[in-house]
Write an enzyme that holds these catalytic residues in place. Structure first.
Site, PDB file in Angstrom:
ATOM      1  N   SER A 106       5.560  -7.678 -10.476  1.00  0.00           N
ATOM      2  CA  SER A 106       6.148  -8.094  -9.194  1.00  0.00           C
ATOM      3  C   SER A 106       5.216  -9.008  -8.418  1.00  0.00           C
ATOM      4  CB  SER A 106       6.424  -6.863  -8.312  1.00  0.00           C
ATOM      5  OG  SER A 106       7.617  -6.246  -8.654  1.00  0.00           O
ATOM      6  N   ASP A 165      14.484  -9.390  -2.739  1.00  0.00           N
ATOM      7  CA  ASP A 165      13.536  -8.277  -2.702  1.00  0.00           C
ATOM      8  C   ASP A 165      13.966  -7.239  -1.660  1.00  0.00           C
ATOM      9  OD1 ASP A 165      10.904  -6.832  -2.922  1.00  0.00           O
ATOM     10  OD2 ASP A 165      10.356  -8.653  -3.995  1.00  0.00           O
ATOM     11  N   HIS A 213       7.398  -4.178  -0.202  1.00  0.00           N
ATOM     12  CA  HIS A 213       7.361  -4.974  -1.429  1.00  0.00           C
ATOM     13  C   HIS A 213       7.783  -6.426  -1.178  1.00  0.00           C
ATOM     14  CE1 HIS A 213       8.585  -6.137  -5.588  1.00  0.00           C
ATOM     15  NE2 HIS A 213       7.734  -5.226  -5.988  1.00  0.00           N
TER      16      HIS A 213
END
Length: 767
Positions: A545, A140, A215
């Site tokens: 996600s 990520d 994220h």
């Protein structure tokens, strides 16, 4: 600090500019793992460099062109090459394939309770040791190690099998790792050479495993974050935040940067993760569907699967478009997104007294707080995109002190609020378009704001056009749990059928992916906008996600409870126990209609059942190879995926009527065909001396015959097979006709175990 980050990043970029990259591109070169020429050299690196030395000018240093040398996820390397050099390289012995680097994108507290997880004695969490001993590798944007979600209080020691490192870099030292965050690496070479720009306004990032975008911190804490009491987003969604496997260890592999995630970097991270000893790989990223033999994630995942690593990937956010699902390889668990029954009401009370339901996480969203009544304005016409509230599109004299309506789309939702605020607007109503329908992805807005669905937006705009001075106020309702139907399929969730392999039903399952609260870095405001000065430990995000790490954590729980199970067994447990009804016992919805299997796959993940599924559909690596033969892949295409030289003719001769032992069933009737037979094999992981009977809901227009109709298991780990005949009562007509049903094996004594497989049937008019 910010200037320092920018300077370091700029220096790295400038030093790579000398590689004359204007004429060069990054390519991934795949080699034969037992190549003839490899035996002549002492190391893999020397062997890989020898290909470059034979290809580029003798005056150039080949090592300066090499970005990565791969060995575990794939045999080969990534290098900067010109088109003519690529053509020369392809002619060399032992070169299997040369592929251009691809840019992929990330698929952008309460969910563990929604999924039925609780820490009491005898619970699923308790029985799995909360995931203790499992290692979740996350690919990520990096991690913010100081987040309380990565505190290692009460964590067991780092597993002895762990061979990873805590790679130091900008604002990140080895002391940032602990017994929770046990490893961190970063991969930037592919990104840097693809993203070189002379512009001084480089988006700031840390050249280290540290997360500058949020994220990665969010996804990794969702998968395996520690328990954090009193977690909330400015009071919204307050409670104890926990990852799905709070006892698991986390290893971060930073592969995503401000310009995306490059396959050369992703492959390097997978290469390291396999050697490091992860048990689960979680990838909340992807692109548009590709044939498996051209897909770096699929190729690297095959290697990982062979090493006993479960690979969990996001299905992508290109729904509700048909065949938009990504990460389709059958050895990958592909996860779509669903909603929770937690809401954050932000009701719009119009001047005519009518109310429109909306949602918001604006910090002022406290129970029953009401904003001021303001004049409404909706600016349309012109070419500045004022209806979307683009930067510079809102004249101050028209919006000052007013409540501005902004249509969703093109620019970010929270960004629209910032534009309204900068133009002097006092509040915002974000209106869904026909694309978004009633889907509500909430945001921590920078000004009083709420988001309404498409039906509400039509009513709102009709009201504006009905009066000379329309007004409205926003009534905030705090956090509301259990008052709405859930789960439902998220509108954006990637849909099947699989574009490249319709013989496998994808996605596999859905999991919570809308308005998920999880950890957040301290360098960003909760909206992630550079103008947002607020700082929080948690924020809300939506996307597949967010769904993916839920299942990654659940896979870690199952691995801890059953450490000898294969990735296929773990995926089978998750799929065959998935729910097809919502919490009210009614069918899971997709918009205003019951969801189909191309939206839900096997259904909504249920961790309590998945840890004890009764029976599993296991798959050996060699069975995947036979499956690839049934797809008509060539010998070289199969070799590029599996590193195995096979004769499909011989394999299919030995395995007549082969069908992959997948937990879901997908049948296609081509023109002229009315009968299909599939075989499956079940392994008993429940109780000895158990009898299972079959229940079938036949797809419309199809007769289904199962033989035998009873399976009698005398002991644990015993495997028994059955066959299913599908007989179509109609011939292939209109292209793409479709029906669905399911097949369930039910334990005869008490129905404790119900092992369900969804069935999809498609009639194709053309061959």
């Amino acid at each position: 600090m910010e200037a320092k980050i920018q300077l370091c990043f700029s220096a790295l970029l400038l030093c790579l500019v000398c590689l004359n990259a204007s004429t060069l591109q990054t390519y991934i070169v795949q080699l034969h793992p037992h190549g003839i020429s490899s035996s002549l050299l002492t190391s893999n690196l020397s062997w890989h460099l020898s290909f470059l030395e034979q290809t580029i000018s003798s005056e150039e240093d080949a090592s300066r062109r090499l970005l990565y040398s791969y060995h575990s996820a794939m045999e080969g390397f990534a290098a900067q090459l010109s088109e003519s050099e690529v053509e020369s390289l392809k002619k060399l012995p032992d070169v299997i394939a040369v592929r251009p680097d691809r840019r992929l994108q990330i698929h952008t507290t309460y969910s563990y309770k929604f999924l039925g997880l609780n820490p009491s004695r005898g619970s699923t969490w308790y029985n799995s040791g909360f995931g203790r001993g499992s290692i979740i590798g996350v690919l990520d944007t990096g991690v913010w190690p100081e987040s309380p979600s990565f505190d290692d209080h009460g964590m067991p020691p780092v597993p002895k099998k762990w061979r990873g490192i805590c790679q130091e870099g900008q604002s990140f030292s080895s002391s940032n790792c602990n017994r929770k965050l046990i490893g961190a690496r970063f991969y930037t070479k592919g990104h840097l050479v693809a993203s070189m720009s002379p512009s001084p306004n480089i988006v700031q990032d840390y050249v280290s495993p540290r997360d500058a975008h949020g994220h990665g911190t969010h996804t990794s804490s969702t998968a395996g974050g520690a328990a954090v009491a009193m977690a909330s987003v400015f009071g919204n969604g307050a409670g104890v935040a926990r990852g799905m496997a709070p006892g698991a260890h986390i290893a971060m592999y930073k592969v995503c940067w401000y310009n995306g995630c490059y396959s050369s970097d992703i492959l390097a991270a997978m290469d390291a993760a396999i050697r490091d000893g992860v048990d689960i790989l979680s990838l909340s990223l992807g692109g548009f569907p590709l044939p498996i033999y051209e897909d770096s994630i699929a190729i690297g995942s095959f290697r990982a699967m062979e090493h006993g690593i479960s690979v969990i990937c996001a299905a992508g956010n290109n729904g509700p478009i048909e065949s938009s699902v990504s990460n389709e390889a059958p050895w990958i668990a592909t996860i779509g997104a669903s909603t929770l029954d937690r809401r954050f009401p932000g009701i719009v009370r119009m001047g005519n007294g009518e109310a429109l339901y909306g949602e918001s996480m604006y910090p002022g969203n406290r129970f029953m707080t009401t904003g001021r009544e303001l004049e409404l304005v909706y600016l349309t016409g012109g070419d500045k995109g004022s209806e979307f509230c683009f930067q510079g599109s809102l004249p101050r004299e028209k919006v000052r002190g007013k409540m501005v309506i902004c249509d969703r789309g093109v620019n970010g939702r929270a960004e629209k609020g910032q534009v309204v605020k900068e133009a002097g607007g006092a509040a915002m109503i974000l209106t869904n378009t026909a694309i978004n329908l009633e889907e509500d992805s909430v945001d921590v807005h920078v000004l009083p704001a709420t988001q309404v669905g498409f039906d509400e937006s039509v009513r709102l705009k009709a009201y504006i056009n009905s009066t000379r001075k329309p007004t409205a106020r926003i009534e905030f309702g705090g956090t509301v749990i259990g008052k709405s139907r859930a789960p439902a399929v998220a509108q954006f969730s990637g849909r099947g059928p699989s574009f490249t392999n319709p013989s496998i039903l994808k996605p596999d399952v859905i999991a919570p992916g809308v308005n998920i609260i999880a950890a957040w870095p301290q360098n960003l405001g909760p909206t992630a906008l550079p103008e947002d000065p607020r700082r929080v430990n948690f924020t809300v995000m939506s996307g597949t996600s967010m769904a993916c790490p839920h299942v990654s954590g659940i896979a870690a729980l199952i691995h801890s409870a059953h450490p000898k199970w294969t990735p296929a067994a773990i995926k089978s447990a998750i799929m065959t126990t998935a729910d097809i009804t919502d919490h009210s016992g009614k069918p899971i919805m997709d918009g205003d209609k019951p969801a189909g299997v191309f939206a839900t796959g096997a259904g909504h993940v249920n961790p309590g059942k998945a840890i004890d599924p009764g029976l599993i559909y296991d798959i050996r690596p060699d069975e995947y190879i036979t499956h690839l033969c049934t797809l008509g892949y060539t010998k070289s295409e199969i070799f590029s995926i599996t590193h195995m030289n096979v004769s499909c003719h011989e394999l299919l001769q030995m395995n007549r009527g082969f069908s992959l032992n997948y937990p879901s069933i997908s049948v296609t009737f081509k023109r002229g065909l009315t009968r299909k037979v599939i075989k499956r094999r079940l392994t008993n992981v429940g109780t000895p001396n158990s009898i299972y009977s079959v229940e079938v809901r036949a797809p419309e227009g199809v007769k289904v015959i199962v033989k035998p109709r009873k399976l009698v298991f005398e002991h644990i780990n015993q495997s028994l097979s059955y066959s299913v005949w599908f007989i179509s009562s109609k011939r292939a007509g209109t292209q793409g006709e479709f029906a669905q049903g399911d097949l369930t094996w039910v334990q005869s004594s008490n129905s404790f175990y119900r092992v369900r497989s969804p069935i999809s049937v498609t009639w194709k008019a053309k061959q």
